[in-house]
Scaffold this motif. Structure first.
Motif, mmCIF file in Angstrom:
data_model
loop_
_atom_site.group_PDB
_atom_site.id
_atom_site.type_symbol
_atom_site.label_atom_id
_atom_site.label_comp_id
_atom_site.label_asym_id
_atom_site.label_seq_id
_atom_site.Cartn_x
_atom_site.Cartn_y
_atom_site.Cartn_z
ATOM 1 N N GLN A 81 -7.582 0.568 -0.483
ATOM 2 C CA GLN A 81 -7.898 -0.614 0.312
ATOM 3 C C GLN A 81 -9.048 -0.338 1.282
ATOM 4 O O GLN A 81 -9.909 -1.173 1.482
ATOM 5 C CB GLN A 81 -6.643 -1.036 1.097
ATOM 6 C CG GLN A 81 -6.750 -2.414 1.699
ATOM 7 C CD GLN A 81 -5.391 -2.936 2.152
ATOM 8 O OE1 GLN A 81 -4.434 -2.186 2.279
ATOM 9 N NE2 GLN A 81 -5.323 -4.226 2.392
ATOM 10 N N SER A 87 0.835 -1.213 0.000
ATOM 11 C CA SER A 87 0.000 0.000 0.000
ATOM 12 C C SER A 87 0.863 1.252 0.000
ATOM 13 O O SER A 87 0.551 2.235 -0.684
ATOM 14 C CB SER A 87 -0.932 0.015 1.220
ATOM 15 O OG SER A 87 -1.864 -1.040 1.137
ATOM 16 N N ASP A 123 -5.640 -1.148 -4.913
ATOM 17 C CA ASP A 123 -5.126 -1.809 -3.712
ATOM 18 C C ASP A 123 -6.129 -2.863 -3.243
ATOM 19 O O ASP A 123 -7.192 -2.507 -2.723
ATOM 20 C CB ASP A 123 -4.900 -0.758 -2.616
ATOM 21 C CG ASP A 123 -3.927 -1.245 -1.557
ATOM 22 O OD1 ASP A 123 -3.589 -2.440 -1.554
ATOM 23 O OD2 ASP A 123 -3.513 -0.408 -0.724
#
Ligand SMILES: Nc1ncnc2c1ncn2[C@@H]1O[C@H](COP(=O)(O)OP(=O)(O)O)[C@@H](O)[C@H]1O
Ligand SMILES: [Mg+2]
Lengths: 179, 225
Positions: free
Chosen positions: B89, B44, B165
């Motif tokens: 994410q 990330s 992500d």
């Protein structure tokens, strides 16, 4: 085991002669391994002897006459039984597991061989994923089966890599007769 | 072919912890590259550095061969808006807006007319099988539906680069494939380059190659000959 059951299933769908059965098998289940005609006819003979199929007519046409087979009630029952009996969950650790243990026993590192195996599996998975775009829905289902198994193998490799030092010390403990 | 987005010698530390170390990465147009690695390996963070959301301590980021990591914030936001698509994410849809309003956002912010923006947004929501929840607020849809809305928003303006992500992280296998198919379509149709962060081999297998991170370093790929 699957060849006689495939023939029973095709015949339950509709009566057919040997050559048509072979073609249907190759089209749906063949996947790089076609059925030999000899095996079709010997299987049909055995199924008929066991009362699971019967000859219903002779189809006349160009070339040799062809015997058309149909499934019997016992054949339907046999197929139903086979389809509905789950197979045992008996997956055993395979060659890769053995290699890992023997690498550690012989004082080598298992990391490199896991990493190389991983690359091979990933490459195969990538090929299968790419091929999914081309094949029809049945081929796709066959590819998905292999992908799911590769996924399990890759997950195991990840676990094995993470636990390698524990496993190594345990193996050397055992080799020296310690608990 | 020359890279559309590249990072050279990227390094980043949070306090005493080195999170990225000398990372090189390049994306060609139309290419899907998977970034694989265990949790905490820096995936990330790498994505955020490439996106211009974090400034690297070392190295540089280039878009179309032009350095972007030391641009002023305003210029970087402008680039992000026009040239990048993101799927984060943790998700970052605007909760006050509906699903389709979120997806339209990159188009509306760059001056695309309302009606055209709406039809393009609906088209991509349909591809991802979430057109039926288009009119709902973001907090009234499931996590998996919100994730697909985020993917739609990342692709709707046909960006040069998509940084995603774990974009299938809260999706089942079948629904996850809708997302991956959308990336493949974007890559083929408009040459979008996709960086796909994942910890799943199955997802990575949709990419043409992978970059593996371990403790913030790129791991040399094993040979497969
Ligand atoms: N804002 C932050 N401050 C301090 N440490 C951070 C921050 N963000 C991430 N980290 C640390 O950096 C490392 C890499 O994180 P991350 O890039 O999120 O990993 P991944 O996405 O691969 O799981 C982790 O050890 C994480 O705890
Ligand atoms: Mg992460």
């Amino acid at each position: 085991m699957t060849v006689p059951m495939a023939i029973l299933a095709f015949l339950e769908d509709r009566p057919a002669h040997g050559f048509a059965l072979k073609q249907r098998y190759d089209g749906l289940l063949g996947h790089e391994r076609e059925l030999k005609s000899g095996q079709v006819y010997s299987t049909l003979a055995r199924l008929e002897r066991d009362g699971l199929t019967r000859g219903v007519e002779i189809e006349r046409g160009e070339g040799p006459d062809r015997r058309v087979y149909a499934i019997t009630d016992s054949g339907v029952a046999e197929l139903e039984h086979w389809l509905r009996t789950p197979h045992a969950a008996n997956a055993r650790p395979t060659e890769l597991f053995t290699k890992v243990v023997l690498a550690l026993v012989s004082g080598r590192e298992a990391g490199p061989l896991l990493e190389e195996q991983r690359a091979v599996y990933l490459k195969r998975m990538r090929q299968l994923t790419a091929a999914r775009h081309d094949g029809d829905v049945v081929d796709r289902l066959a590819g998905d089966y292999e992908i799911a198994h590769l996924e399990a193998d890759l997950r195991w490799i990840e676990l094995a890599a993470a636990r390698m030092s524990d496993v190594a010390s345990r193996i050397h403990g055992r080799a020296e007769g310690m608990p | 072919m020359s890279a559309v987005l590249s990072g050279h010698g990227l390094g980043l530390a949070f306090g005493p912890t080195t999170v990225l170390h000398d990372v090189d990465i390049a994306l060609d147009p139309g290419e899907i590259v998977a970034v694989l690695g265990a949790s905490g390996s820096g995936k990330s963070t790498l994505l955020h550095v490439l996106a211009g959301l974090l400034r690297p301590d070392a190295g540089s980021v280039e878009l179309d061969g032009r350095r972007i990591d030391h641009l002023a914030d305003r210029e970087r936001s402008e680039l992000r808006l026009r040239r990048f698509g993101f799927v984060f994410q943790l998700g970052d849809l605007v909760p006050e807006l509906t699903v389709v309003e979120n997806v339209e956002l990159p188009l509306r912010l760059t001056g695309v007319a309302r009606r055209l923006a709406r039809s393009q947004a609906m088209e991509i929501l349909a591809d991802l099988a979430v057109a039926d929840v288009a009119a709902r607020r973001v907090n009234e849809v499931s996590g998996g539906q919100a994730q697909r809305a985020a993917v739609a928003r990342a692709l709707v303006h046909r960006p040069a680069v998509v940084l995603a992500d774990e974009p299938t992280g809260s999706l089942d296998t079948v629904t996850g494939e809708l997302v991956l198919e959308a990336f493949v379509r974007a890559a083929r149709a408009v040459g979008t380059a996709v960086l796909l962060v994942t910890h799943e081999a199955r997802v990575a297998s949709w990419a043409s190659r992978e970059v593996q991170l371990r403790d913030g370093c790129v791991v040399a790929p094993a040979t497969t000959s």
